[in-house]
Design a protein around this motif. Structure first.
Motif, mmCIF file in Angstrom:
data_model
loop_
_atom_site.group_PDB
_atom_site.id
_atom_site.type_symbol
_atom_site.label_atom_id
_atom_site.label_comp_id
_atom_site.label_asym_id
_atom_site.label_seq_id
_atom_site.Cartn_x
_atom_site.Cartn_y
_atom_site.Cartn_z
ATOM 1 N N VAL A 42 0.854 -1.177 0.000
ATOM 2 C CA VAL A 42 0.000 0.000 0.000
ATOM 3 C C VAL A 42 0.893 1.230 0.000
ATOM 4 C CG1 VAL A 42 -1.708 1.294 1.346
ATOM 5 C CG2 VAL A 42 -1.829 -1.209 1.252
ATOM 6 N N SER A 43 0.510 2.230 -0.784
ATOM 7 C CA SER A 43 1.247 3.481 -0.818
ATOM 8 C C SER A 43 0.345 4.615 -0.354
ATOM 9 C CB SER A 43 1.737 3.767 -2.244
ATOM 10 O OG SER A 43 2.350 5.037 -2.300
ATOM 11 N N LEU A 44 0.863 5.435 0.541
ATOM 12 C CA LEU A 44 0.131 6.633 0.930
ATOM 13 C C LEU A 44 0.320 7.728 -0.115
ATOM 14 C CD1 LEU A 44 0.939 6.777 4.748
ATOM 15 C CD2 LEU A 44 -1.138 5.937 3.633
ATOM 16 N N SER A 45 1.417 7.642 -0.857
ATOM 17 C CA SER A 45 1.737 8.616 -1.893
ATOM 18 C C SER A 45 2.984 8.132 -2.610
ATOM 19 C CB SER A 45 2.015 9.985 -1.249
ATOM 20 O OG SER A 45 2.525 10.901 -2.191
ATOM 21 N N ARG A 46 3.215 8.664 -3.782
ATOM 22 C CA ARG A 46 4.471 8.352 -4.461
ATOM 23 C C ARG A 46 5.605 9.190 -3.887
ATOM 24 N NH1 ARG A 46 2.258 8.502 -10.437
ATOM 25 N NH2 ARG A 46 3.409 10.434 -10.287
ATOM 26 N N MET A 47 5.258 10.177 -3.068
ATOM 27 C CA MET A 47 6.268 10.989 -2.397
ATOM 28 C C MET A 47 6.843 10.209 -1.224
ATOM 29 S SD MET A 47 4.558 14.695 -2.124
ATOM 30 C CE MET A 47 3.729 15.457 -3.496
ATOM 31 N N THR A 48 8.000 10.637 -0.754
ATOM 32 C CA THR A 48 8.630 10.039 0.412
ATOM 33 C C THR A 48 8.347 10.927 1.613
ATOM 34 O OG1 THR A 48 10.378 9.128 -0.963
ATOM 35 C CG2 THR A 48 10.833 9.285 1.389
ATOM 36 N N PHE A 49 7.955 10.295 2.739
ATOM 37 C CA PHE A 49 7.658 11.020 3.967
ATOM 38 C C PHE A 49 8.539 10.507 5.098
ATOM 39 C CE2 PHE A 49 3.489 10.945 1.758
ATOM 40 C CZ PHE A 49 3.300 12.307 1.626
ATOM 41 N N PRO A 50 8.757 11.334 6.117
ATOM 42 C CA PRO A 50 9.439 10.828 7.313
ATOM 43 C C PRO A 50 8.599 9.702 7.923
ATOM 44 C CG PRO A 50 9.223 13.232 7.395
ATOM 45 C CD PRO A 50 8.415 12.753 6.237
ATOM 46 N N HIS A 51 9.256 8.693 8.450
ATOM 47 C CA HIS A 51 8.534 7.518 8.936
ATOM 48 C C HIS A 51 7.572 7.840 10.069
ATOM 49 C CE1 HIS A 51 11.364 4.362 6.983
ATOM 50 N NE2 HIS A 51 10.780 5.144 6.125
ATOM 51 N N GLY A 52 7.922 8.805 10.912
ATOM 52 C CA GLY A 52 7.006 9.205 11.975
ATOM 53 C C GLY A 52 5.719 9.773 11.418
ATOM 54 N N LEU A 53 5.843 10.576 10.393
ATOM 55 C CA LEU A 53 4.667 11.166 9.764
ATOM 56 C C LEU A 53 3.806 10.093 9.100
ATOM 57 C CD1 LEU A 53 3.221 13.811 9.264
ATOM 58 C CD2 LEU A 53 4.629 14.126 7.220
ATOM 59 N N VAL A 54 4.427 9.084 8.520
ATOM 60 C CA VAL A 54 3.683 7.980 7.910
ATOM 61 C C VAL A 54 2.813 7.296 8.963
ATOM 62 C CG1 VAL A 54 3.916 5.677 6.879
ATOM 63 C CG2 VAL A 54 5.292 7.575 6.016
ATOM 64 N N ARG A 55 3.339 7.113 10.153
ATOM 65 C CA ARG A 55 2.568 6.493 11.236
ATOM 66 C C ARG A 55 1.303 7.288 11.528
ATOM 67 N NH1 ARG A 55 7.652 5.318 15.361
ATOM 68 N NH2 ARG A 55 8.963 4.459 13.720
ATOM 69 N N ALA A 56 1.454 8.613 11.621
ATOM 70 C CA ALA A 56 0.310 9.476 11.931
ATOM 71 C C ALA A 56 -0.704 9.480 10.793
ATOM 72 C CB ALA A 56 0.785 10.895 12.231
ATOM 73 N N VAL A 57 -0.235 9.604 9.564
ATOM 74 C CA VAL A 57 -1.142 9.637 8.410
ATOM 75 C C VAL A 57 -1.861 8.299 8.274
ATOM 76 C CG1 VAL A 57 -1.262 9.813 5.887
ATOM 77 C CG2 VAL A 57 0.136 11.425 7.185
ATOM 78 N N LEU A 58 -1.152 7.198 8.442
ATOM 79 C CA LEU A 58 -1.787 5.886 8.334
ATOM 80 C C LEU A 58 -2.828 5.687 9.433
ATOM 81 C CD1 LEU A 58 -2.061 3.178 6.948
ATOM 82 C CD2 LEU A 58 -0.161 2.351 8.347
ATOM 83 N N ALA A 59 -2.500 6.073 10.655
ATOM 84 C CA ALA A 59 -3.472 5.946 11.746
ATOM 85 C C ALA A 59 -4.714 6.776 11.452
ATOM 86 C CB ALA A 59 -2.836 6.363 13.074
ATOM 87 N N GLU A 60 -4.525 7.989 10.943
ATOM 88 C CA GLU A 60 -5.680 8.823 10.602
ATOM 89 C C GLU A 60 -6.504 8.182 9.498
ATOM 90 O OE1 GLU A 60 -8.324 11.582 8.758
ATOM 91 O OE2 GLU A 60 -6.608 10.659 7.750
ATOM 92 N N GLN A 61 -5.857 7.623 8.494
ATOM 93 C CA GLN A 61 -6.586 6.994 7.385
ATOM 94 C C GLN A 61 -7.330 5.742 7.834
ATOM 95 O OE1 GLN A 61 -7.198 7.995 4.024
ATOM 96 N NE2 GLN A 61 -6.640 9.864 5.109
ATOM 97 N N LEU A 62 -6.774 5.003 8.769
ATOM 98 C CA LEU A 62 -7.499 3.857 9.328
ATOM 99 C C LEU A 62 -8.755 4.332 10.054
ATOM 100 C CD1 LEU A 62 -4.536 1.698 10.630
ATOM 101 C CD2 LEU A 62 -6.224 0.989 8.913
ATOM 102 N N TYR A 63 -8.605 5.366 10.874
ATOM 103 C CA TYR A 63 -9.767 5.914 11.565
ATOM 104 C C TYR A 63 -10.799 6.425 10.558
ATOM 105 C CZ TYR A 63 -12.743 9.113 14.122
ATOM 106 O OH TYR A 63 -13.842 9.764 14.620
ATOM 107 N N ARG A 64 -10.330 7.152 9.550
ATOM 108 C CA ARG A 64 -11.227 7.662 8.508
ATOM 109 C C ARG A 64 -11.951 6.505 7.817
ATOM 110 N NH1 ARG A 64 -11.642 12.472 5.813
ATOM 111 N NH2 ARG A 64 -9.834 13.248 6.958
ATOM 112 N N ALA A 65 -11.245 5.437 7.520
ATOM 113 C CA ALA A 65 -11.856 4.282 6.854
ATOM 114 C C ALA A 65 -12.988 3.706 7.697
ATOM 115 C CB ALA A 65 -10.802 3.212 6.575
ATOM 116 N N PHE A 66 -12.756 3.575 8.993
ATOM 117 C CA PHE A 66 -13.814 3.042 9.857
ATOM 118 C C PHE A 66 -15.018 3.975 9.926
ATOM 119 C CE2 PHE A 66 -10.487 0.176 11.592
ATOM 120 C CZ PHE A 66 -11.180 -1.014 11.433
ATOM 121 N N THR A 67 -14.772 5.289 9.930
ATOM 122 C CA THR A 67 -15.914 6.204 9.948
ATOM 123 C C THR A 67 -16.681 6.136 8.636
ATOM 124 O OG1 THR A 67 -14.657 8.155 9.193
ATOM 125 C CG2 THR A 67 -14.805 7.764 11.600
#
Length: 157
Positions: free
Chosen positions: A122-147
């Motif tokens: 799974v890709s959040l983007s074709r851009m590269t992000f700091p790994h800490g930021l990926v954790r936050a974005v992925l957690a938000e997207q999981l929450y968004r998916a459930f909503t």
């Protein structure tokens, strides 16, 4: 279904940790969610990228079980709109997946053994992000998916 996020190395940014904690708390309303932080490989100064990937890969593989559905966060993975990611998540739940494991690798990506074990990328983007930021974005997207799946007023389209 249980969801586990496996990451390499700790995050040093308190604000990002707070975001991950907040979204983790929210996700836990829908399913059991946990994040496992694997330690960084030590003494990497003279270590090749391949050796570092292999050492990280061994640590990742040691935390996986035979029945896990493993999805790697990888820039070459499938990109989703938020609603499509929610559908992807729903398919995993409908398919009887007991534990969905999402993995964020180290600075050089994953070893061949980890790629071979993966069920999806799974890709959040074709851009590269700091790994800490990926954790936050992925957690938000999981929450968004459930909503989205629960028709709750969080996602607007």
């Amino acid at each position: 279904m249980n969801i586990e996020l496996i990451v390499i190395g700790k995050n040093d940014t308190a604000e990002i940790e707070a975001m991950v904690a907040e979204y983790s708390r929210r996700i836990n309303r829908y399913c059991k969610f946990a994040m496992t932080i694997l330690p960084d490989v030590r003494n990497t100064r003279g270590m090749s990228e391949n050796v570092q990937r292999t050492a990280e890969g061994e640590s990742i593989l040691a935390h996986l079980s035979a029945g896990d559905f493993v999805a790697l966060l990888d820039e070459r993975g499938k990109e989703f709109r938020s609603t499509e990611f929610a559908e992807w998540l729903q398919k995993r739940m409908n398919g009887g997946v007991k534990r969905l494991v999402l993995v964020v690798g180290g600075p050089y990506g994953f070893s061949r053994q980890v790629y071979d074990r993966a069920d999806a990328m799974v890709s959040l983007s074709r851009m590269t992000f700091p790994h800490g930021l990926v954790r936050a974005v992925l957690a938000e997207q999981l929450y968004r998916a459930f909503t989205i799946l629960n028709h709750e007023p969080y996602h607007h389209e």
